[in-house]
Design an enzyme around this catalytic site. Structure first.
Site, PDB file in Angstrom:
ATOM      1  N   SER A 145       0.852  -1.192   0.000  1.00 25.11           N
ATOM      2  CA  SER A 145       0.000   0.000   0.000  1.00 25.11           C
ATOM      3  C   SER A 145       0.895   1.252   0.000  1.00 25.11           C
ATOM      4  O   SER A 145       1.774   1.358  -0.859  1.00 25.11           O
ATOM      5  CB  SER A 145      -0.922  -0.056   1.222  1.00 25.11           C
ATOM      6  OG  SER A 145      -1.979   0.842   1.076  1.00 25.11           O
ATOM      7  N   ASP A 318      -8.365  -6.548  -4.920  1.00 24.70           N
ATOM      8  CA  ASP A 318      -8.002  -5.238  -4.364  1.00 24.70           C
ATOM      9  C   ASP A 318      -8.535  -4.154  -5.297  1.00 24.70           C
ATOM     10  O   ASP A 318      -8.087  -4.025  -6.428  1.00 24.70           O
ATOM     11  CB  ASP A 318      -6.474  -5.152  -4.260  1.00 24.70           C
ATOM     12  CG  ASP A 318      -5.978  -3.861  -3.620  1.00 24.70           C
ATOM     13  OD1 ASP A 318      -6.780  -2.924  -3.437  1.00 24.70           O
ATOM     14  OD2 ASP A 318      -4.780  -3.797  -3.302  1.00 24.70           O
ATOM     15  N   HIS A 351      -7.871  -5.296  -0.554  1.00 24.31           N
ATOM     16  CA  HIS A 351      -6.568  -4.675  -0.292  1.00 24.31           C
ATOM     17  C   HIS A 351      -5.910  -5.247   0.964  1.00 24.31           C
ATOM     18  O   HIS A 351      -4.704  -5.432   1.015  1.00 24.31           O
ATOM     19  CB  HIS A 351      -6.786  -3.169  -0.148  1.00 24.31           C
ATOM     20  CG  HIS A 351      -5.539  -2.373  -0.008  1.00 24.31           C
ATOM     21  ND1 HIS A 351      -4.562  -2.362  -0.975  1.00 24.31           N
ATOM     22  CD2 HIS A 351      -5.077  -1.564   0.984  1.00 24.31           C
ATOM     23  CE1 HIS A 351      -3.568  -1.566  -0.589  1.00 24.31           C
ATOM     24  NE2 HIS A 351      -3.850  -1.083   0.605  1.00 24.31           N
TER      25      HIS A 351
END
Lengths: 387, 387
Positions: A145, A318, A351
């Site tokens: 991320s 995601d 995610h």
């Protein structure tokens, strides 16, 4: 009082925006042992609301480290073999200099006057720590991320100092939708009655409701639709529906769906450990991130001459940092003649999958690090046979 | 003062929750002419924050009706041929009884004491108006998003009174993710300094910031990621970046991305025309919606014996009410032996596509209505050749 491992640099750091932050304190955790040649270093970069407690209990919540299933003796990021460093990001609130730190000479925290930071600044602060440790070159940089944005910044800003890099569930730029969600979060904080134009610290309060709403938005984006449905569906939280005695009505008038209860819990819990100004500062740093824009929109130019070996990882469900972004990144590295492999992990957990039990993902990390260790000429670790 | 077309029912309505709302006022707009046989009626159901001004200017904003490109003489929903009725939903704030209406005998608005309503209640209020007009059977019911939930409720609660139905960009149940986004919006409203525990009306204020945040969340979910990228990308709003004179820095320190500016505008604009309690009431009605749960989780049982002809429409990039939900609906109607056709419109504009220029969608509506009109034995309209 929690003891925080940190190094303070009195000279501070000059940021990309031109402002100077001094002194600069860099809080960090390390795991494993630095080899005599100092060639076994892995830097792990944390995500937006993460911290340096990657594999040790969080000092505020007492919860296990956020990647304790990945980092440790015999684990995919094997601390019997590698020396792992994780720093709290610049602008954070877990020990590294940020809005909650005292501004020199004022006796008060930086607060709303903390200057805007970028991924370049965040990584530059990490470089100071690495230099302090006398480490020339990192064996690997790994992060998911926003951590992946730092990985890309490390490899492109310091191409000679990073042997291998794993940008995970990330993107070479922050998308319009990501900016939009961040903006909702920011507006929720600004709208809190305790915000006080950003001077909440002087009033001895925190904009907890706004910060909780911000966190709730984040949580929705971290999970796939499938994961939310599997976890909660339309279940009602027991005990929240007044028994009406009406057998026809199965409706939760006045009741609460489990998914609402979950989000409220996540939101209010978060405000115990995170500062609103840090939230704003770091969310803005993500929004600024756009590797290509620094090369007239030519993303591959950012990777020209970069010899780092990349392993790009995405997760199929995601939607915050979708696989298409990783593909864009892989194409750019290829166009620049770089070394890159790419793995899309099949997962329906969205995610968040990079933080969860995903055996294929574990194997990917372990395999890449072992392969790279051989290429780098590191002594074989015991885990080599475990691949 | 805006003149609102409405009928007031002094006896009121008893809601599914058991509470009674009296009197009940149903505000509506009509277009076209009711045929002598009263067999050419189309009810259009509006979405969450829509209203009855489907094809006439909005009295507050002055903007054209929200479906004025679809409803009118010669348009796909042809008012030269059909008599179109659109009511403001129960619990709304554009004339139909809702939280802003005076509660009989108190001299004050219902406010936070307005009882929870369901899709059944919303449609039951529409039925009162239809009865008042002396209309036995609707030729068609059409609606998108929450309007589609009403369409499904019409067809399953009043199976003998609906000849044809178009549930568009909708779902037979509100998903965990949809509930989650609604909960974020609600928490933003509750957290507003002007909320006053729901008594904002007594304080002469509105929780505008919270309501704006709620609207911003909604807007993100109405657009696809592609649409947001195409519309805004990472563009900076001109004039918002102080010129630093630093040629190296293309970063918008202190500036605003266009997507942020757009969301702020949408948010603040919305608070001029919508009431927070209405927002909460209607969002909750959506969350309650789950057709299958009323038949022990067997969705197809809801359609048993329903003779209505359905045309289900979804849009390929709609992630709020994705095509998979429409497929679930179509399967359930098929299992019940019902009449259903299904069209997925290829569009990259997300949920909002049903309100935008989409020629394939126009053709679908026009074609279905013409085909149904022939089946229903309605006199041929002039538009028949335009298909």
């Amino acid at each position: 009082m929690v003891e925080v491992q940190s190094i303070t640099f009195p000279e501070g750091i000059t940021l990309q925006c031109g402002e100077k932050v001094a002194p600069l304190r860099v809080a960090h955790q390390t795991y494993g042992t630095l080899s005599p040649k100092r060639d076994n270093v892995i830097v792990i970069c944390h995500a937006f609301t993460g911290d340096q407690y990657v594999a040790s209990p969080h000092p505020v919540t007492g919860k296990p480290g956020w990647w304790s299933r990945m980092v440790g003796p015999g684990l995919p990021i094997d601390t019997d073999r590698f020396f792992v460093i994780c720093t709290n990001v610049l602008g954070g609130c877990m020990g590294t200099t940020g809005p909650t730190s005292e501004r020199a000479g004022t006796g008060r925290p930086w607060g709303k006057d903390f200057p805007p930071v970028t991924m370049h600044d965040i990584v530059a602060a990490q470089v100071k720590l690495i230099d302090h440790f006398g480490i020339d070159r990192l064996f690997a940089v790994i992060g998911g991320s926003m951590g992946g944005m730092q990985v890309l910044t490390w490899a492109t800003d310091y191409p000679d100092r990073v042997f291998a890099a794993m940008p995970i569930a990330t993107s070479p730029f922050q998308s319009a939708q990501n900016i939009a969600f961040n903006e909702v979060s920011r507006q929720a904080i600004y709208g809190d009655p305790n915000w006080h134009g950003g001077d909440y610290q002087a009033h001895g309060v925190i904009p907890a409701r706004g910060l909780a709403v911000a966190r709730m938005v984040g949580h929705i984006t971290y999970l796939s639709e499938e994961a939310l449905t599997r976890k909660f569906g339309r279940e009602i939280r027991p005990g929240t529906v007044p028994s009406s005695g009406d057998p026809l009505s199965a409706l939760p008038f006045g009741g609460m769906f489990q998914v609402e209860s979950y989000l409220r819990y996540q939101g209010s819990n978060f405000t115990r450990r995170f500062d609103a100004h840090s939230y704003l500062t770091i969310s803005r740093a993500m929004d600024f991130f756009d590797l290509g824009s620094e090369h007239e929109g030519n993303l591959s130019a950012a990777f020209r001459g970069v010899k780092t070996r990349f392993c790009v990882v995405s997760f199929s469900s995601d939607w915050l940092f979708p696989t298409s972004r990783s593909r864009t990144l892989v194409r750019a590295i290829n166009q620049a003649g770089g070394h890159v492999s790419f793995v899309e992990i099949d997962s329906d957990r969205g995610h968040d999958a990079f933080l969860l039990e995903e055996p294929d993902f574990d194997r990917t990390i372990r395999g890449f690090l072992n392969g790279m260790a051989r290429q780098a000429g590191l002594s074989a670790g015991e885990c080599d046979n475990a691949v």
